[in-house]
Design a protein around this motif. Sequence first.
Motif, PDB file in Angstrom:
ATOM      1  N   ASP A  16       0.946  -0.272   5.618  1.00  0.00           N
ATOM      2  CA  ASP A  16       0.580  -0.874   4.333  1.00  0.00           C
ATOM      3  C   ASP A  16      -0.822  -1.469   4.389  1.00  0.00           C
ATOM      4  O   ASP A  16      -1.603  -1.325   3.446  1.00  0.00           O
ATOM      5  CB  ASP A  16       1.583  -1.951   3.935  1.00  0.00           C
ATOM      6  CG  ASP A  16       2.939  -1.376   3.554  1.00  0.00           C
ATOM      7  OD1 ASP A  16       3.028  -0.160   3.295  1.00  0.00           O
ATOM      8  OD2 ASP A  16       3.915  -2.151   3.527  1.00  0.00           O
ATOM      9  N   ARG A  20      -4.108  -0.327   2.129  1.00  0.00           N
ATOM     10  CA  ARG A  20      -4.913  -1.265   1.342  1.00  0.00           C
ATOM     11  C   ARG A  20      -6.384  -1.203   1.756  1.00  0.00           C
ATOM     12  O   ARG A  20      -7.272  -1.257   0.905  1.00  0.00           O
ATOM     13  CB  ARG A  20      -4.376  -2.691   1.492  1.00  0.00           C
ATOM     14  CG  ARG A  20      -3.056  -2.909   0.772  1.00  0.00           C
ATOM     15  CD  ARG A  20      -2.663  -4.372   0.735  1.00  0.00           C
ATOM     16  NE  ARG A  20      -2.678  -5.024   2.034  1.00  0.00           N
ATOM     17  CZ  ARG A  20      -1.642  -5.110   2.860  1.00  0.00           C
ATOM     18  NH1 ARG A  20      -0.494  -4.577   2.523  1.00  0.00           N
ATOM     19  NH2 ARG A  20      -1.755  -5.747   4.016  1.00  0.00           N
ATOM     20  N   TYR A  24      -9.431  -0.264  -0.718  1.00  0.00           N
ATOM     21  CA  TYR A  24     -10.568  -1.181  -0.846  1.00  0.00           C
ATOM     22  C   TYR A  24     -11.879  -0.440  -0.587  1.00  0.00           C
ATOM     23  O   TYR A  24     -12.833  -0.560  -1.359  1.00  0.00           O
ATOM     24  CB  TYR A  24     -10.408  -2.342   0.132  1.00  0.00           C
ATOM     25  CG  TYR A  24     -11.526  -3.346   0.073  1.00  0.00           C
ATOM     26  CD1 TYR A  24     -11.515  -4.363  -0.867  1.00  0.00           C
ATOM     27  CD2 TYR A  24     -12.591  -3.276   0.963  1.00  0.00           C
ATOM     28  CE1 TYR A  24     -12.545  -5.288  -0.936  1.00  0.00           C
ATOM     29  CE2 TYR A  24     -13.622  -4.193   0.908  1.00  0.00           C
ATOM     30  CZ  TYR A  24     -13.597  -5.196  -0.043  1.00  0.00           C
ATOM     31  OH  TYR A  24     -14.626  -6.093  -0.102  1.00  0.00           O
ATOM     32  N   VAL A  49      -6.384  -5.041  -4.727  1.00  0.00           N
ATOM     33  CA  VAL A  49      -5.826  -4.268  -3.615  1.00  0.00           C
ATOM     34  C   VAL A  49      -4.698  -5.043  -2.943  1.00  0.00           C
ATOM     35  O   VAL A  49      -3.695  -4.461  -2.536  1.00  0.00           O
ATOM     36  CB  VAL A  49      -6.933  -3.888  -2.609  1.00  0.00           C
ATOM     37  CG1 VAL A  49      -6.349  -3.308  -1.345  1.00  0.00           C
ATOM     38  CG2 VAL A  49      -7.891  -2.896  -3.246  1.00  0.00           C
ATOM     39  N   GLU A  50      -4.836  -6.367  -2.863  1.00  0.00           N
ATOM     40  CA  GLU A  50      -3.804  -7.188  -2.236  1.00  0.00           C
ATOM     41  C   GLU A  50      -2.625  -7.449  -3.177  1.00  0.00           C
ATOM     42  O   GLU A  50      -1.614  -7.992  -2.763  1.00  0.00           O
ATOM     43  CB  GLU A  50      -4.392  -8.515  -1.764  1.00  0.00           C
ATOM     44  CG  GLU A  50      -5.349  -8.373  -0.615  1.00  0.00           C
ATOM     45  CD  GLU A  50      -4.702  -7.794   0.627  1.00  0.00           C
ATOM     46  OE1 GLU A  50      -3.532  -8.112   0.907  1.00  0.00           O
ATOM     47  OE2 GLU A  50      -5.375  -7.001   1.306  1.00  0.00           O
TER      48      GLU A  50
END
Length: 76
Positions: A16, A20, A24, A49-50
Amino acid sequence: MSVISLLISARRGFSDWRRRQQAYAELMTLDDHSLADIGIHRSQIGALVEGVRVPGLSEPTFAFPNREQFARRKEA
């Protein structure tokens, strides 16, 4: 059994995180005009993105599905 679960969780977490990081990096390569076309500012990329809600955006412009959502889409 708990060691196996720990390893599986660590692998998922790393996967994961890597996804991300790739998202990004791809968004950061876009110019400001392209980012404006999709409705975000460069300063919002990290939060998007988070998965953090960004003030000023009424609806998420796009979402990065988590592993379970992605699996459900593939099954359908």
